[in-house]
Design an enzyme around this catalytic site. Structure first.
Site, PDB file in Angstrom:
ATOM      1  N   PHE A 201     -14.570   3.095   3.065  1.00  0.00           N
ATOM      2  CA  PHE A 201     -13.534   2.097   2.227  1.00  0.00           C
ATOM      3  C   PHE A 201     -13.252   3.110   0.909  1.00  0.00           C
ATOM      4  CE2 PHE A 201     -11.774  -1.073  -0.587  1.00  0.00           C
ATOM      5  CZ  PHE A 201     -10.968  -1.569   0.387  1.00  0.00           C
ATOM      6  N   VAL A 202     -11.720   3.409   0.879  1.00  0.00           N
ATOM      7  CA  VAL A 202     -11.355   4.130  -0.315  1.00  0.00           C
ATOM      8  C   VAL A 202     -10.187   3.256  -1.014  1.00  0.00           C
ATOM      9  CG1 VAL A 202     -11.715   6.297   0.833  1.00  0.00           C
ATOM     10  CG2 VAL A 202      -9.429   5.152   1.153  1.00  0.00           C
TER      11      VAL A 202
ATOM     12  N   LYS B  96      -8.061   7.255   9.313  1.00  0.00           N
ATOM     13  CA  LYS B  96      -9.537   7.284   9.311  1.00  0.00           C
ATOM     14  C   LYS B  96     -10.040   7.809  10.593  1.00  0.00           C
ATOM     15  CE  LYS B  96     -10.704   3.476   6.145  1.00  0.00           C
ATOM     16  NZ  LYS B  96     -11.113   2.217   5.777  1.00  0.00           N
TER      17      LYS B  96
ATOM     18  N   ASP C 166      -6.232   2.580   9.844  1.00  0.00           N
ATOM     19  CA  ASP C 166      -7.652   2.253  10.214  1.00  0.00           C
ATOM     20  C   ASP C 166      -7.911   1.790  11.661  1.00  0.00           C
ATOM     21  OD1 ASP C 166     -10.268   1.569   9.747  1.00  0.00           O
ATOM     22  OD2 ASP C 166      -9.785  -0.289   8.292  1.00  0.00           O
TER      23      ASP C 166
ATOM     24  N   ARG D 128      -4.763   0.389  -7.422  1.00  0.00           N
ATOM     25  CA  ARG D 128      -3.587   0.873  -6.490  1.00  0.00           C
ATOM     26  C   ARG D 128      -2.973   2.070  -7.282  1.00  0.00           C
ATOM     27  NH1 ARG D 128      -2.294  -2.106  -2.019  1.00  0.00           N
ATOM     28  NH2 ARG D 128      -2.279  -4.298  -2.302  1.00  0.00           N
TER      29      ARG D 128
ATOM     30  N   ASP E  35       0.030   3.137   3.846  1.00  0.00           N
ATOM     31  CA  ASP E  35      -0.938   3.907   3.426  1.00  0.00           C
ATOM     32  C   ASP E  35      -1.980   4.677   4.335  1.00  0.00           C
ATOM     33  OD1 ASP E  35      -1.973   1.448   3.709  1.00  0.00           O
ATOM     34  OD2 ASP E  35      -2.619   1.082   1.527  1.00  0.00           O
TER      35      ASP E  35
ATOM     36  N   GLY F 175       0.750  -1.311   0.071  1.00  0.00           N
ATOM     37  CA  GLY F 175       0.042  -0.036   0.007  1.00  0.00           C
ATOM     38  C   GLY F 175       0.774   1.302  -0.037  1.00  0.00           C
TER      39      GLY F 175
ATOM     40  N   ASP G   7      -5.894  -0.498  -2.315  1.00  0.00           N
ATOM     41  CA  ASP G   7      -6.645  -1.566  -3.024  1.00  0.00           C
ATOM     42  C   ASP G   7      -7.776  -2.114  -2.747  1.00  0.00           C
ATOM     43  OD1 ASP G   7      -5.178  -2.962  -1.143  1.00  0.00           O
ATOM     44  OD2 ASP G   7      -5.890  -4.892  -2.390  1.00  0.00           O
TER      45      ASP G   7
END
Ligand code: IMP
Ligand code: MG
Length: 183
Positions: free
Chosen positions: A152-153, A131, A102, A165, A99, A43, A159
């Site tokens: 969710f992004v 997040k 979360d 990606r 990346d 990521g 990904d």
């Protein structure tokens, strides 16, 4: 816009502008020290390539493949290290790059293992996205690009089932694309 996206949260210009600021901030914080950047793959690949070229310090790069999603859109609640050994970073100033923060489980687990098994001089976390949600206790990114809602992004390294990606922007997938997936 990519046909599978529902919304674009950050376009390429906005991302790169923010990386100018983050790169300057990191350069200033670590002035006079050597930095070792530990990439959490896959990521952080695109984020790292653009951010690290904006840091004006002597730095080394190493990487680890770690995963917690296993292909879906919610954390599997379990962190998998894909190689048995951790890099030798004893006495180094380590900046972990990922990346997105979360639940924080991935970075909390990685950080703890490094502290106990590798003993770096210092460890900080740097993420592109954070997040807005509750997290594993004590996980905080010293450097973060943007804060987003708990959704969710994909794109710019992030990904869904291994795809998206390579999008230049970060956005949310349409329900249709999420349901059928790309892979
Ligand atoms: P955590 O352990 O729950 O903090 O999850 C971190 C990892 O889950 C990240 O490194 C990503 O690989 C993945 N992840 C979390 N949220 C998203 C998302 O919105 N899109 C894509 N991947 C995500
Ligand atoms: Mg990841």
């Amino acid at each position: 816009m990519h046909p599978h996206l529902e919304t674009v949260l950050f376009d390429e210009t906005t991302i790169l502008h923010r990386l100018d600021e983050l790169g300057a901030q990191i350069t200033k914080s670590y002035a006079g020290r050597e930095l070792t950047v530990l990439l959490v793959l896959q990521g952080s690949l695109f984020f790292a390539a653009d951010l690290l070229r904006r840091i004006d310090l002597p730095l080394q790069v190493t990487s680890l493949q770690v995963s917690s999603y296993h292909g879906g859109t919610v954390s599997a609640g379990e962190v998998t290290f894909h190689q048995p050994a951790l890099p030798d970073l004893q006495g180094r100033h380590v900046l972990i790059l990922d990346d997105i923060l979360d639940t924080g489980l991935t970075l909390a687990t990685l950080r703890r293992r490094l502290e106990v098994e590798v003993k770096p001089a210092s460890i900080e976390l740097c993420v592109l996205l954070e997040k807005r949600r509750s997290r594993v206790a004590g996980v905080r990114a010293a450097y973060a690009g943007f804060e987003i809602e708990d959704e969710f992004v994909v794109g710019y390294g992030l990904d869904y089932k291994g795809f998206y990606r390579n999008l230049r922007c970060i956005g949310t997938l349409s329900d249709n694309s999420l349901f059928h997936g790309e892979g």
